[in-house]
Design an enzyme around this catalytic site. Structure first.
Site, PDB file in Angstrom:
ATOM      1  N   ARG A  79       0.907  -1.128   0.100  1.00 45.36           N
ATOM      2  CA  ARG A  79       0.078  -0.095  -0.042  1.00 45.36           C
ATOM      3  C   ARG A  79       0.809   1.217   0.130  1.00 45.36           C
ATOM      4  O   ARG A  79       1.690   1.328   0.768  1.00 45.36           O
ATOM      5  CB  ARG A  79      -0.809  -0.069   1.224  1.00 45.36           C
ATOM      6  N   TYR A  90       3.069  11.479   2.909  1.00 50.08           N
ATOM      7  CA  TYR A  90       2.525  12.083   4.147  1.00 50.08           C
ATOM      8  C   TYR A  90       3.236  13.494   4.204  1.00 50.08           C
ATOM      9  O   TYR A  90       4.531  13.556   3.929  1.00 50.08           O
ATOM     10  CB  TYR A  90       3.093  11.009   5.106  1.00 50.08           C
ATOM     11  N   ASP A 116      -9.221   2.483  17.407  1.00 50.06           N
ATOM     12  CA  ASP A 116      -8.958   1.794  15.861  1.00 50.06           C
ATOM     13  C   ASP A 116      -8.009   0.617  16.232  1.00 50.06           C
ATOM     14  O   ASP A 116      -7.269   0.269  15.400  1.00 50.06           O
ATOM     15  CB  ASP A 116      -8.217   2.691  15.004  1.00 50.06           C
ATOM     16  N   ASP A 121      -1.503   7.492  16.927  1.00 52.22           N
ATOM     17  CA  ASP A 121      -0.566   8.037  15.977  1.00 52.22           C
ATOM     18  C   ASP A 121      -0.079   9.315  16.487  1.00 52.22           C
ATOM     19  O   ASP A 121      -0.783  10.066  17.214  1.00 52.22           O
ATOM     20  CB  ASP A 121      -1.428   8.341  14.555  1.00 52.22           C
ATOM     21  N   ASP A 153      -9.506   7.734  15.694  1.00 56.59           N
ATOM     22  CA  ASP A 153      -8.153   7.682  15.241  1.00 56.59           C
ATOM     23  C   ASP A 153      -7.305   9.025  15.772  1.00 56.59           C
ATOM     24  O   ASP A 153      -7.317   9.835  14.963  1.00 56.59           O
ATOM     25  CB  ASP A 153      -8.229   7.357  13.900  1.00 56.59           C
TER      26      ASP A 153
END
Length: 287
Positions: A79, A90, A116, A121, A153
């Protein structure tokens, strides 16, 4: 505390893995690295998964022993995040806080959505491009709540404590002062980045507002407490997460021998990326 990396295989291949080492021995990127580098001053250890301006979707794997960083796959294919104009890959150094867990068995009272099932993160906004497997010391400045396919998330906004601007950044309003436009761009990117893959626009809780440092610290503590339940074997459902660790002898999944079972380093040159990943996608209403 100094950490190093052990690479196996070539980046951009299914064989690629990056283990984090302490004193030359692999440790779990999820469980063995302490969340706090300096608890009194709220300095955290961040595990970098994805360097800024790159496309490969790298993540701490939950299913493998000692949780190496690998490239995510879908239907057996690697991916990559698409380039959504005007962004490239990103837009931050992207990673996670170890010893945290967004519990998928619990719905957050304000977002009304379950966790999640990942470590929380972190978006590191400093000037230096990081590398995969780097353990950075950062301070949290705020937090955003992405609602990703029905799950909460969290995205912690943080900065490397060694960044030249770090002394001036102490809360979320400082980000807008010294990095004008960054929070807006971050909101935009997370809303649209899945659209080129045929998915709908993501949504945010709190109307996309970035909450302040105090709120971020509270959420980080909540996810750390959830991880403590997980690693102690007390979670109602651990969702198949490999809990093997080499530094927590009081936990049921402690295994000092686990490090010795990890293959030796065998780094290879990066494999080429298909040129289609370079494409820019222009999304209506995104700029």
């Amino acid at each position: 505390m100094t950490y190093t990396t052990r690479q196996i295989g070539a980046k951009n291949t299914l064989e690629y893995k990056v283990y984090i080492e302490k004193d030359g021995k692999p440790v779990s990127a999820f469980h063995d690295i302490p969340l706090y580098a300096d608890k009194e001053n709220n300095i955290f250890n961040m595990v970098v998964e994805i360097p800024r301006w790159t496309n490969a979707k790298l993540e701490i794997t939950k299913e493998e022993t000692l949780n190496p960083i690998i490239q995510d796959t879908k239907k057996g294919k690697l991916r990559f995040v698409r380039n959504c104009f005007p962004h490239h890959g990103y837009i931050h150094n992207y990673g996670a806080f170890p010893q945290t867990w967004e519990d998928p068995n619990v719905s957050h009272p304000e977002t009304k959505a379950v966790g999640d099932n990942d470590p929380i993160d972190v978006l590191e906004i400093g000037e230096t491009i990081a590398y995969t497997g780097q353990v950075k010391q950062v301070k949290a400045l705020g937090i955003m709540a992405l609602l990703d396919e029905g799950e909460t998330d969290w995205k912690v906004i943080a900065i490397d404590i060694n960044d030249p601007l770090a002394p001036k950044l102490n809360d979320i309003e400082d980000v807008e002062k010294y990095f004008p436009g960054l929070l807006r761009a971050t909101n935009e990117w997370f809303r649209i980045y899945k659209i080129p893959d045929g998915k709908p626009e993501n949504q945010f809780a709190f109307s996309g507002e970035a909450k302040n440092k105090k709120y971020a610290l509270d959420i980080i503590k909540e996810t750390h407490d959830s991880w403590k339940q997980l690693i102690a074997g007390k979670s109602s459902d651990s969702k198949g997460i490999d809990l093997t660790n080499v530094t927590l002898p009081d936990t049921p999944t402690y295994s000092k021998a686990a490090s010795d079972a990890i293959p030796p380093a065998s780094p290879k040159a990066d494999a080429p990326i298909d040129k289609s990943i370079d494409k820019w996608f222009f999304i209506s209403g995104s700029v």
